[in-house]
Design a protein around this motif. Sequence first.
Motif, mmCIF file in Angstrom:
data_model
loop_
_atom_site.group_PDB
_atom_site.id
_atom_site.type_symbol
_atom_site.label_atom_id
_atom_site.label_comp_id
_atom_site.label_asym_id
_atom_site.label_seq_id
_atom_site.Cartn_x
_atom_site.Cartn_y
_atom_site.Cartn_z
ATOM 1 N N LEU A 99 0.869 -1.179 0.000
ATOM 2 C CA LEU A 99 0.000 0.000 0.000
ATOM 3 C C LEU A 99 0.904 1.226 0.000
ATOM 4 N N VAL A 100 0.858 1.977 -1.089
ATOM 5 C CA VAL A 100 1.665 3.184 -1.220
ATOM 6 C C VAL A 100 0.753 4.380 -0.990
ATOM 7 N N VAL A 101 1.179 5.289 -0.114
ATOM 8 C CA VAL A 101 0.333 6.419 0.246
ATOM 9 C C VAL A 101 1.082 7.729 0.038
ATOM 10 N N ALA A 102 0.323 8.787 -0.140
ATOM 11 C CA ALA A 102 0.877 10.134 -0.220
ATOM 12 C C ALA A 102 0.355 10.937 0.956
ATOM 13 N N THR A 103 1.134 11.919 1.366
ATOM 14 C CA THR A 103 0.753 12.734 2.518
ATOM 15 C C THR A 103 0.610 14.217 2.167
ATOM 16 N N THR A 104 0.784 14.557 0.890
ATOM 17 C CA THR A 104 0.627 15.939 0.426
ATOM 18 C C THR A 104 -0.137 15.928 -0.891
ATOM 19 N N ALA A 105 -0.617 17.097 -1.300
ATOM 20 C CA ALA A 105 -1.324 17.198 -2.580
ATOM 21 C C ALA A 105 -0.387 16.890 -3.739
ATOM 22 N N ALA A 106 0.833 17.406 -3.661
ATOM 23 C CA ALA A 106 1.808 17.133 -4.720
ATOM 24 C C ALA A 106 2.151 15.653 -4.767
ATOM 25 N N ALA A 254 4.929 7.651 -0.677
ATOM 26 C CA ALA A 254 5.289 7.720 -2.092
ATOM 27 C C ALA A 254 6.679 8.285 -2.316
ATOM 28 N N ASP A 255 7.219 9.025 -1.347
ATOM 29 C CA ASP A 255 8.564 9.569 -1.562
ATOM 30 C C ASP A 255 9.623 8.470 -1.558
ATOM 31 N N TYR A 256 9.275 7.250 -1.110
ATOM 32 C CA TYR A 256 10.217 6.127 -1.152
ATOM 33 C C TYR A 256 10.656 5.842 -2.582
ATOM 34 N N VAL A 257 9.725 5.955 -3.538
ATOM 35 C CA VAL A 257 10.061 5.661 -4.929
ATOM 36 C C VAL A 257 11.137 6.621 -5.422
ATOM 37 N N ALA A 258 10.999 7.905 -5.080
ATOM 38 C CA ALA A 258 12.007 8.882 -5.496
ATOM 39 C C ALA A 258 13.338 8.616 -4.811
ATOM 40 N N THR A 259 13.296 8.182 -3.555
ATOM 41 C CA THR A 259 14.528 7.893 -2.825
ATOM 42 C C THR A 259 15.271 6.717 -3.439
ATOM 43 N N VAL A 260 14.538 5.684 -3.847
ATOM 44 C CA VAL A 260 15.159 4.522 -4.471
ATOM 45 C C VAL A 260 15.903 4.930 -5.738
ATOM 46 N N ALA A 261 15.300 5.837 -6.514
ATOM 47 C CA ALA A 261 15.880 6.216 -7.802
ATOM 48 C C ALA A 261 16.923 7.312 -7.698
ATOM 49 N N ASP A 262 17.082 7.920 -6.529
ATOM 50 C CA ASP A 262 17.994 9.046 -6.391
ATOM 51 C C ASP A 262 19.442 8.582 -6.476
ATOM 52 N N THR A 263 20.256 9.356 -7.177
ATOM 53 C CA THR A 263 21.671 9.019 -7.293
ATOM 54 C C THR A 263 22.494 9.645 -6.195
ATOM 55 N N GLY A 264 21.848 10.413 -5.324
ATOM 56 C CA GLY A 264 22.593 11.121 -4.292
ATOM 57 C C GLY A 264 22.852 10.280 -3.078
ATOM 58 N N ARG A 318 4.612 9.385 11.514
ATOM 59 C CA ARG A 318 3.682 10.195 10.721
ATOM 60 C C ARG A 318 2.669 9.317 10.008
ATOM 61 N N LEU A 319 3.102 8.135 9.564
ATOM 62 C CA LEU A 319 2.185 7.222 8.887
ATOM 63 C C LEU A 319 1.340 6.430 9.880
ATOM 64 N N PHE A 320 1.975 5.962 10.946
ATOM 65 C CA PHE A 320 1.283 5.157 11.956
ATOM 66 C C PHE A 320 1.502 5.809 13.323
ATOM 67 N N PRO A 321 0.659 6.758 13.712
ATOM 68 C CA PRO A 321 0.869 7.483 14.979
ATOM 69 C C PRO A 321 1.004 6.566 16.190
ATOM 70 N N GLY A 322 0.340 5.411 16.172
ATOM 71 C CA GLY A 322 0.404 4.503 17.310
ATOM 72 C C GLY A 322 1.783 3.913 17.540
ATOM 73 N N LEU A 323 2.659 3.999 16.555
ATOM 74 C CA LEU A 323 4.006 3.463 16.726
ATOM 75 C C LEU A 323 4.834 4.268 17.713
ATOM 76 N N ALA A 324 4.382 5.463 18.039
ATOM 77 C CA ALA A 324 5.126 6.277 19.008
ATOM 78 C C ALA A 324 5.268 5.566 20.346
ATOM 79 N N ASP A 325 4.355 4.639 20.647
ATOM 80 C CA ASP A 325 4.391 3.925 21.926
ATOM 81 C C ASP A 325 4.956 2.503 21.804
#
Length: 420
Positions: A99-106, A254-264, A318-325
């Motif tokens: 399950l891939v999710v986005a957290t912003t409009a962009a 969804a930013d994971y996909v960009a991170t995988v492809a990043d050359t930096g 941020r994705l799973f707030p319950g993980l804070a505990d």
Amino acid sequence: MEVAVRADIVVIGAGIIGAACARELAGAECSVTVLDRAAAASATTAHGEGNILVSDKAPGPELDLARASVRLWPQAVAELGEELGPRLPDIEWDRKGGLVVATTAAGAAGLGAFAREQRQTGVDAQPVDLGDVPGLEPNLSRDITAAVRYPEDAQVQPVAAAEALLASARTRGARVRQATAVLGPIRDRSGALRGVHTTAGPWHTPVVLNAAGPWAGRVARLLGAPVPVRPRRGMVLVTARVPPWTVRHKVYDADYVATVADTGGESEETTASGALTSSVVESTAAGPLLVGSSRRHVGFDDRLRVDVLARIAAKAVRLFPGLADVPVIRAYGGFRPGVPDHLPIIGPDERVPGLWHATGHEGAGIGLSVATARLIRQMILEEPPVVDPRPFRPLRPGLAAATSTGAGDTDRPTSSSASP
């Protein structure tokens, strides 16, 4: 006195790529010997998450290879069960879906466009109405802006899977030699590779397959044909056991996909704050959650960076707030074999007859292993290939500059585990 050993094919590296290749080749009645400088599946394979994904790959050659692997993995799992029976370790095969999710409009716009492109190639990428997301992941944040479900995504326990593939290779006649390091090439008068010198003596063979993962660049240089494979460091958090319904899919931003492809990613000279991080959360059969991930170019520096781990944890909450505990019980890191154009290197090396490569999968090696092995077998035996092998050839245009300059694994090690 040293005794020379002969084999049709010598595979260098007993991680999951080498294990899968050995199994395929032995199944084709080749005489196969696998050599590893340490213990089998103890390096990159042991520090992965076991992902078998199509969800993070854009249309192109890698996605083609991933789709082939997604088709082959269930067949391999069934065959392993038949071949090994009660000796089969529990590889924890789980087609849980992603399950891939986005957290912003962009992010929502980007995810939607990415999924549309994948669907055009046949990937099962299902847009999910936001109102239906709680039914899939009840503990996921309600602040997400888009979601796409990928039913084809799966997971295995990577070490168990590699051990099972090696056990299967042995039943087919392959030999596995651990604690055996490669020291240099054996050549004939024409310069063709005809084996390798090792710490256990010479091994004569017409085919040497370099499947040494992040150390493949060093092995390739040692054998006279450099390839630009560099280690890319990643870190993962492991939580205490949680109820199985806490996280049901592999869930990532969804930013994971960009991170995988990043050359930096940061260099050795920069601080850990330069690491690329993204939020990836998934369950395991044993109960703990795996929380990632990061990507950094720091050579073979194997230190864990607390600030990077903190960023990984914050993004997961941020994705799973319950993980804070939920307590974190440990963290681990590993090296992935990175390549400048983000495609694996698979096939014969035109510069040194007899040398083949199966490396450069970065963080996708678990998932891509079985299709890589099938492709290697088909090319060596001149059978019709499962995918077009040309995009993965060692001397492709996308690697020309890096190969000609000798770029690749030139980073100095920080521990003995980095030796070839």
